[in-house]
Design a protein around this motif. Structure first.
Motif, PDB file in Angstrom:
ATOM      1  N   THR A  99      26.152   5.277  -7.410  1.00 56.52           N
ATOM      2  CA  THR A  99      26.875   5.383  -8.792  1.00 56.52           C
ATOM      3  C   THR A  99      28.081   4.559  -8.741  1.00 56.52           C
ATOM      4  O   THR A  99      28.379   4.390 -10.013  1.00 56.52           O
ATOM      5  N   TYR A 100      28.539   4.163  -7.823  1.00 59.83           N
ATOM      6  CA  TYR A 100      29.922   3.387  -7.610  1.00 59.83           C
ATOM      7  C   TYR A 100      29.657   1.801  -7.298  1.00 59.83           C
ATOM      8  O   TYR A 100      30.435   1.055  -7.424  1.00 59.83           O
ATOM      9  N   ARG A 110      29.074   3.673 -12.882  1.00 58.96           N
ATOM     10  CA  ARG A 110      29.369   5.201 -13.571  1.00 58.96           C
ATOM     11  C   ARG A 110      30.185   4.833 -14.844  1.00 58.96           C
ATOM     12  O   ARG A 110      29.823   5.326 -15.936  1.00 58.96           O
ATOM     13  N   TYR A 147      29.178   5.689 -18.797  1.00 57.80           N
ATOM     14  CA  TYR A 147      29.898   6.782 -19.796  1.00 57.80           C
ATOM     15  C   TYR A 147      30.830   6.187 -20.611  1.00 57.80           C
ATOM     16  O   TYR A 147      31.158   6.837 -21.649  1.00 57.80           O
ATOM     17  N   GLU A 177      31.224  10.447  -5.503  1.00 62.21           N
ATOM     18  CA  GLU A 177      30.189   9.489  -5.745  1.00 62.21           C
ATOM     19  C   GLU A 177      28.767   9.910  -4.929  1.00 62.21           C
ATOM     20  O   GLU A 177      28.888  10.463  -4.068  1.00 62.21           O
ATOM     21  N   MET A 190      26.087  10.970 -13.590  1.00 60.75           N
ATOM     22  CA  MET A 190      26.954   9.880 -14.142  1.00 60.75           C
ATOM     23  C   MET A 190      26.961  10.183 -15.658  1.00 60.75           C
ATOM     24  O   MET A 190      28.034  10.165 -16.467  1.00 60.75           O
TER      25      MET A 190
END
Length: 763
Positions: free
Chosen positions: A405-406, A437, A441, A659, A541
């Protein structure tokens, strides 16, 4: 005299030919007798399993009933204005017309008529029947309408035997006048009308007792083919049929030849009314609420081979009437959302992510008296914009490249390969290297397209296929920020994120009971579309879309509810951007979900290039608000539980934030910064960018609408042209609401690579 001559004149022995003939005759007779006995045995064998026939079945209407998920009738196609007429109120001339047309020996036979069967076969061969007499008696026709399916697949020897057996029983238990009464009240008369009394009101605005000979003959001849003999739409065929009925009546001495000729000289349009009573609803207000849902139900039934106008079906659906009414109220009143005008439109679908059941659907707002109009919930003629990013970019990146996710992704200047067209984010600025992420968003375009480059079009297409979306043409990089799919398709696809990675094809009909009592059950079989890691990490996320201060979907946030989602807005093309205010978009989407429901909402105008038909920057949050109010209702009737970390995901801390990464694939950590071999650059091989233009969908069971977004929460957006040769349609028909000439102006076509690119700021 010789010996031989003597023999030739002597006595002769009896010839054996006659004996042989008699033997053959005996065999033939024996075969016939055995055949008759075998046929009789088979007949009675089939008769034993014949369904029961009751007076209720004989007298009831044969309309199609549709039920919601709780078993409550929401529609009765063809039944609302069905007026039952008793035998003593049926004109004698109509009775004689029906008997002359359908069964001349009706008053003499016992429900079946062997003489008639043979006569009908001969007449059909010789062409002398005037097309009036078939093999079935009027009683047999009544039985078929009352207890059997009219489907071609059910026209079997077993069904014919059972039909004949029940006809014998009906003729024994009921008088001829009762049988004729049931028949006249049950037959289908076209245009959703059942029964000749109802037909008299529909076509002539009168009771049967008020019709003249020509009009009665018209009605009597219609049941054989009500659509073809419709006097409104096919007057030529209607006249031919009516005149045959009149001739049959004269032949049977029911009327004189002079009366027949006088009636034949009357125009079939004489007495027809222009305004017809509605015949499709149980309750007009209820039907308005469920209009789009019902339209899709009937389309789904037709795709399964059912005749919704003549089948006498009982159709059980997945409709949650409470959720449907709430959604209808949200989009058709001003109690929840401040809509800019009545022309501002909505298309929305709600799916249960755990089984694919479509529980509610809205196809438009403020649609007036239109019934079964344009269903924007299943249209595929508008881009889904940034709601495509989890589906085509980040989902495949986690699934195939093990992105955490990072994952660091680059938000730097980007030009589409092989072109001079640049891609921008909503603010026309670059943030350098950020996490996947954050890119999701904040709905930034450049990192999404760079991620798609690394994944490759082929793998991304495979991922989409697992979510029920197939395309006639190869996708391109630009589809990473906009797919031509519907709210129904998108709600189902996001449902796979909600349930841990299993895709269920969306469906509305759960069971159909045909007129013979046979039940057919339907369900969607779940198929693994992605790993549990991919589904969980995407969900985690997308939670930030509504909770982060710079998230693009803050207007959809519901306090205390575990939910995730994505925004999408579609900006105007470069050659039109100066004609609308800054920040205006063509469409705005929001698709979000909990563990119990997946809701997809599109908003915009049907003709987005007309003056004033733009979605202003503040109005881009309307889709989010619709979702928020509807999901708040849904959440009040379901459990609120969070997603748990699956075994194939490992939790970690990066830059003070929780994360996740696919277990065993944390990336390379250097000085506290995680890097990856897949980090994006602005270079890619030509094979990574398919150059076929855009997209045509062939998934699920219906047509759909897509759009894009640019919300006040700094949602970036992407404009693109709808591809030639495809609008994202699946197996159902769709009506495009976008003018082709306007659509063509929305992008620039690159001649070298034959793909469409845009210079815009969409999400």
């Amino acid at each position: 005299m010789s010996r031989n001559a003597d023999r030739s004149t002597g006595p002769q022995r009896p010839h054996n030919g006659w004996r042989t003939f008699r033997r053959i005759l005996y065999v033939i007779v024996a075969v016939i007798v055995l055949g008759i006995l075998a046929g009789a045995g088979l007949f009675f064998y089939y008769a034993q399993s014949a369904p029961k026939i009751t007076q209720s079945a004989l007298s009831s209407d044969a309309s199609t009933r549709v039920y919601d998920a709780n078993g409550k009738v929401i529609s009765r196609l063809g039944a609302q204005n069905r007026t039952y007429v008793k035998s003593d109120q049926i004109p004698v001339l109509l009775k004689k017309a029906v008997v002359s047309t359908e069964d001349r020996r009706f008053y003499k036979n016992s429900g079946i008529d062997p003489v008639r069967i043979v006569g009908a076969a001969f007449a059909n061969i010789s062409g002398s029947s005037l097309g009036m007499q078939g093999g079935s008696t009027l009683t047999q026709q009544l039985v078929k309408l009352s207890v059997f399916s009219t489907a071609a697949s059910d026209r079997t020897l077993k069904r014919k035997a059972q039909e004949a057996w029940l006809a014998l029983k009906v003729d024994h238990n009921y008088s001829k006048d009762q049988i004729l009464e049931y028949y006249i009240n049950k037959v289908y008369m076209g245009n959703g009308v059942y029964g000749m009394q109802t037909a008299a009101q529909y076509y002539y605005g009168k009771k049967l007792s008020q019709l003249n000979l020509a009009q009665l003959a018209q009605l009597a001849g219609m049941p054989q083919s009500p659509s073809n003999y419709d006097p409104i739409h096919y007057p030529q065929y209607a006249k031919q049929r009516r005149d045959l009925v009149l001739q049959a009546m004269a032949k049977n001495d029911v009327i004189t030849s002079a009366q027949a000729q006088e009636a034949e000289a009357t125009s079939v349009s004489t007495g027809l009314v222009k305004n017809h009573a509605a015949t499709t609803n149980v309750n007009a207000k209820t039907t308005k609420v469920v209009d789009a849902y019902l339209k899709q139900v009937y389309q789904e039934l037709r795709s399964k081979g059912y005749n919704t106008t003549r089948g006498g079906l009982k159709v059980y659906t997945n409709l949650d009437m409470g959720a449907q009414r709430k959604l209808y109220d949200i989009v058709n009143t001003n109690n929840y959302v401040a809509f800019p005008s009545n022309k501002f439109q909505v298309g929305s679908t709600i799916v249960n992510p755990n089984n694919g059941k479509v529980v509610a659907m809205i196809g438009g707002r403020k649609t007036g008296k239109v019934t079964f109009g344009l269903n924007r919930a299943v249209q595929t003629d508008r881009s889904s914009a940034s709601t495509a990013k989890p589906l085509m970019d980040y989902g495949p990146a986690i699934q195939y490249l093990n992105y955490p996710t990072y994952e660091p992704v680059k938000d730097t200047a980007f030009t589409y390969p092989g072109t001079d067209k640049s891609l921008y984010d909503w603010d026309k600025k670059y943030q350098g290297t950020i996490t996947m992420r954050k890119a999701l968003y904040e709905s930034r375009n450049i990192p999404a397209v760079r991620t798609l480059q690394n994944v490759g079009i082929s793998k991304a297409t495979t991922f989409l296929k697992g979510l029920g979306m197939t395309f006639d043409k190869k996708l391109t990089l630009q589809n990473g920020i906009g797919l031509y799919i519907s709210s129904e398709q998108e709600a189902a696809a996001y449902g796979a994120f909600a349930n841990g990675g299993t895709y269920y094809k969306p469906y509305l009909v759960s069971k159909v009971v045909t007129q013979d009592g046979k039940a057919h059950n339907y369900a969607s079989t779940g198929k693994r579309a992605m790993s549990t890691a991919t589904a969980f990490m995407l969900t985690d996320m997308m939670k930030d879309v509504m909770t982060e201060s710079s998230g693009s979907g803050r207007s959809a946030a519901i306090s205390g509810l575990y939910q995730a989602g994505k925004t999408g807005t579609d900006s105007y093309p470069d050659d039109y951007v100066n004609k609308v205010p800054d920040g205006a978009t063509m469409d705005s989407w929001f698709t979000g979900y909990t563990k119990n429901y997946s809701v997809s909402v599109w908003t915009g105008y049907d003709k987005q290039f007309e003056t004033g038909h733009y979605v202003s920057e503040t109005q881009t949050t309307i889709a989010q608000e619709i979702y928020k109010y509807e999901m708040s209702y849904l959440a009040s009737k379901s459990t609120n539980s969070d997603w748990t970390v699956p075994s194939d995901v490992t939790e970690t801390r990066q830059n003070g934030k929780t994360e996740y990464y696919v277990t065993g694939h944390p990336g390379t950590v250097t000085d506290g910064t995680t890097t990856s071999q897949y980090s994006s650059t602005n270079t890619t091989s030509s094979s990574a960018y398919s150059s076929n233009g855009q997209v045509t969908t062939n998934s699920s069971s219906r047509n759909n609408t897509s759009t894009t977004e640019n919300s006040t929460s700094k949602e970036s957006s992407s404009t693109e042209q709808k591809p030639a040769g495809g609008d994202g349609n699946d197996d159902s028909s769709a009506t495009s609401t976008t003018e082709a000439s306007s659509s063509a102006a929305s992008s620039t076509t690159d001649s070298d690579n034959n793909h469409t690119v845009s210079n815009d700021t969409n999400s």
